[in-house]
Design an enzyme around this catalytic site. Structure first.
Site, PDB file in Angstrom:
ATOM      1  N   THR A 225       1.128  -1.367   0.351  1.00 27.09           N
ATOM      2  CA  THR A 225       0.223  -0.366  -0.331  1.00 27.09           C
ATOM      3  C   THR A 225       0.949   1.394  -0.039  1.00 27.09           C
ATOM      4  OG1 THR A 225      -2.259   1.204   1.446  1.00 27.09           O
ATOM      5  CG2 THR A 225      -0.091  -0.223   2.607  1.00 27.09           C
TER       6      THR A 225
ATOM      7  N   TYR B  87      -2.549   0.241  10.564  1.00 27.35           N
ATOM      8  CA  TYR B  87      -2.323  -0.851   9.448  1.00 27.35           C
ATOM      9  C   TYR B  87      -1.712  -1.197   8.062  1.00 27.35           C
ATOM     10  CZ  TYR B  87      -3.552  -1.759   4.117  1.00 27.35           C
ATOM     11  OH  TYR B  87      -3.673  -1.625   2.588  1.00 27.35           O
TER      12      TYR B  87
END
Length: 146
Positions: A67, A90
């Protein structure tokens, strides 16, 4: 394609499968500000589990979907040399996932590609995620590009 619950895999579970390449796109993603525990279990422990479940002597190539969040707050153009500065649980778990894959690939001399997408797909996601965008463009005969 093999469907598996990464949190339940054990060492060697996939060793009898003829897996020569791994494209790892699974992860816990939402909400990004939940505690570290959920992300650690799915993204870090799950990543270790899938790599340990494989027969490492058969793996010839690896692809990891990561990501852009590993970079923290972004401004301007992002490239391979852009500094990483994860700002939430995350993003930290995805950066650790990258390191696990890099170590696995380096120890075995296996090519690795890490793709840092803005967002792939998942429940509660909003428009503009990777999979729906690619599939819509493809179904209309177009090419997928960012």
């Amino acid at each position: 394609m093999i469907e598996a619950d990464l949190t339940r895999l054990k060492r060697g579970d996939l060793a009898t499968e003829r897996i020569t390449g791994l494209v790892h796109m699974a992860s816990e993603v939402w909400p990004v500000n939940r505690g570290d525990g959920a992300f650690e279990k799915a993204n870090i422990e799950g990543t270790w589990a899938i790599l340990e479940a494989l027969d490492p002597s058969r793996v010839e190539r690896l692809v990891l979907a990561s990501t852009l969040a590993v970079h923290g707050e972004l401004r301007g153009i992002v490239g391979e040399a852009t500094k990483v500065a994860p700002t939430n649980a995350y993003a930290r778990s995805k950066l650790e996932q990258e390191r696990i894959f890099q170590d696995f690939a380096a120890r075995r001399g296996v090519p690795l590609a890490i793709l840092r997408f803005p967002s792939i797909y998942g429940p509660g996601q909003w428009g503009g995620t990777v999979l729906p965008t690619f599939s819509t463009r493809h179904s209309r005969g177009g090419r997928s590009r960012w």
